[in-house]
Design an enzyme around this catalytic site. Structure first.
Site, PDB file in Angstrom:
ATOM      1  N   SER A 257     -34.675 -22.816  47.568  1.00 29.72           N
ATOM      2  CA  SER A 257     -34.976 -21.571  46.871  1.00 29.72           C
ATOM      3  C   SER A 257     -36.400 -21.650  46.338  1.00 29.72           C
ATOM      4  O   SER A 257     -37.073 -22.667  46.488  1.00 29.72           O
ATOM      5  CB  SER A 257     -34.004 -21.384  45.708  1.00 29.72           C
ATOM      6  N   LYS A 258     -36.815 -20.575  45.694  1.00 34.89           N
ATOM      7  CA  LYS A 258     -38.178 -20.485  45.135  1.00 34.89           C
ATOM      8  C   LYS A 258     -38.538 -21.696  44.275  1.00 34.89           C
ATOM      9  O   LYS A 258     -39.709 -22.064  44.187  1.00 34.89           O
ATOM     10  CB  LYS A 258     -38.301 -19.214  44.296  1.00 34.89           C
ATOM     11  N   ARG A 259     -37.515 -22.278  43.654  1.00 35.68           N
ATOM     12  CA  ARG A 259     -37.784 -23.448  42.806  1.00 35.68           C
ATOM     13  C   ARG A 259     -38.448 -24.575  43.597  1.00 35.68           C
ATOM     14  O   ARG A 259     -39.157 -25.413  43.059  1.00 35.68           O
ATOM     15  CB  ARG A 259     -36.469 -24.001  42.233  1.00 35.68           C
TER      16      ARG A 259
END
Ligand code: GLU
Length: 503
Positions: A257-259
């Site tokens: 994910s964006k993380r």
């Protein structure tokens, strides 16, 4: 499952609701590779029936990602083909007709349960600690009741009647036989109240109409597959081969994910990754050729790709490996190719990571070509071209005083080193790297400094950086006049620091 030997028809069927995730494009890549290998067709179909979530930018990004990665399609939007249109919103009539046919054949029914009633049902189930599921109440509505609701403006959907007992199975090409108990399923919507189909119905009709032989998709769809099998049964059509490819996780084993940083192919493009490297890297997300080979050309991937070597366990996205691979691809490029790829990055505006705006555009390519051998081996990303080469193009550099001393040097010693360096720079008779090196080594001996001690302040003075390409090649490329100016400049920085600290 061994690889098909006859030509496949495979499709990439994105929903334009968000910028395509790297895992999503990876399925497109697997489709494309299999189509090339079997001399089949790769089809792109836009699944845009969820009009409330439609996003034109997402659709643009889908095509841009495919174009960038070279995943050319044989049939699809912009290309046409014998079984179009390839955009679901333009095929609405076929879905409506099929849903109605299923009602007529007794496999589906009209349902006038309102969203409020569904909500209340779910709340009751939650309170009773039961799993949320539709209770099949619409099965008992008469034609008249549905008509009344329709007249009253209530939303009418069509749901598939799921048998209450029994099971369905299919052979997944990656995971083998998978069986589902039907009692776990509820009657699900196939045509929504806006007369748009759900994904479940639409993709099956389209896959059939488009002659799709293999459905390659993310394994998040496995749990929906029993529904798809039931629709196939109701329509009396054969399901395609299912190839569910594994999820992609970050290095911490959580879903990518964006993380974890960039999640779309286009972000990697903008960060300076090469399409060929990303292509190569992505094909290894969930597939391996069976030995340790990692760097492979497209041709080799197409030749070696095999469905039975797709992993059933999640793939790990290791961005450091991608960077390493990008470096390999950069090193394998010719100088001219590299220049062609670097220029767009270096010529961006300074705010966007290009060279300082004061550097004239277009960039002097003859000069850039001289610099490439100094950095070619070290570049991992195209975007690094700017920070690795900016000082060659700048008029001057302005290092901080405290960055100028080398190891175990104070300001006074740094000043001595720079004074000696400047005087030699003025008097040296040739600015060839070998000559410079010999002269500066002799100078270090003369002023009783270690070569490293003399060279450090010169490096920072001429490049503004502690780490730069080999010093004497660098100085030669910067040229005598500019080196003199830069060392003079550094000397005044050191002197003014010394006078400030003396005050
Ligand atoms: N539209 C679906 C998605 O974007 C397609 C899934 C499939 O390939 O069947 O996830």
């Amino acid at each position: 499952m061994t690889n098909p030997t006859s030509p496949v028809r495979v499709r990439y069927a994105p929903s334009p609701t968000g910028i395509p995730h790297i895992g999503n494009i990876r399925t497109a890549l697997f489709c494309w590779v299999l189509a090339q290998q079997t001399k089949g067709e790769f089809i792109v179909r836009i699944e845009d029936t969820d009009r409330s979530r439609y996003d034109a930018d997402a659709e643009k990004a889908i095509f841009e990602s495919l174009d960038w990665l070279g995943l050319t399609w044989d049939e699809g939007p912009g290309k046409g083909g014998p079984v179009g249109p390839y955009v679901q919103s333009e095929r609405q009539q076929t879905y409506i007709e099929a849903a109605h046919r299923l009602v007529e054949s007794g496999h589906a029914y009209f349902d006038d349960t309102t969203p409020e009633q569904l909500h209340a049902l779910r709340e009751r189930q939650r309170a009773a600690k039961q799993p949320p599921r539709y209770d099949g109440r619409g099965r008992h509505r008469s034609t008249e009741e549905i008509e009344e609701s329709r007249q009253a403006g209530l939303p009418i959907t069509i749901r598939l009647k799921v048998p209450e007992f029994g099971s369905v199975s299919f052979n997944d090409a990656v995971r083998g036989k998978i069986t589902f108990e039907l009692k776990e399923l509820d009657d699900f919507v196939i045509l929504k109240s806006d007369e748009m189909p759900t994904y479940h119905l639409a993709h099956i009709l389209d896959d059939k109409a488009m002659g799709i032989t293999h459905v390659i998709r993310g394994d998040e769809w496995i749990s929906s597959t029993p529904r798809h099998l039931l629709i196939h049964q109701a329509l009396e059509i054969e399901p395609p081969e299912y190839v569910h490819v594994p999820l992609i996780l970050g290095k911490d084993k959580s879903k990518l994910s964006k993380r974890h940083g960039a999640t779309s192919a286009l972000e990697y493009r903008d960060q300076g990754f090469l399409a060929d490297a990303v292509f190569n890297f992505m094909c290894l997300l969930g597939w391996s050729p069976g030995d340790d080979t990692e760097v492979m050309t497209r041709e080799e991937i197409v030749r070696r790709f095999s469905i039975d070597r797709i992993n059933d366990s999640p793939a790990t996205f290791d961005v450091e490996k991608l960077e390493w691979m990008n470096g390999v691809y950069i090193r394998n490029m010719s100088e001219d190719e590299l220049i062609e790829h670097l220029l767009p990055f270096m010529e961006r505006s300074e705010a966007d990571g290009g060279l300082p705006d004061t550097v004239e555009r277009p960039i002097d390519q003859v000069y850039l070509k001289k610099l490439i051998p100094l950095v070619h081996e070290r570049l991992k990303l195209l975007s690094e071209g700017t920070e690795t080469l900016d000082f060659f193009f700048a008029d001057n550099v302005y290092p901080a005083a405290e960055d100028l001393p080398g190891r175990n040097m104070d300001m006074a010693m740094t000043e001595t080193a720079l004074e000696a360096a400047l005087s030699l720079c003025n008097s040296v008779t040739s600015f060839e790297p070998e000559h410079l090196e010999a002269e500066y080594r002799a100078l270090a001996e003369k002023i009783e400094m270690k070569p490293g001690q003399l060279f450090s302040p010169i490096r920072v003075a001429t490049t503004g950086k502690a780490f730069a390409p080999p010093l004497f090649d660098t100085m030669a490329a910067i040229g005598q006049e500019r080196c003199i100016e830069r060392i003079e400049n550094a000397l005044s920085i050191v002197r003014s620091a010394a006078s400030t600290s003396a005050e």
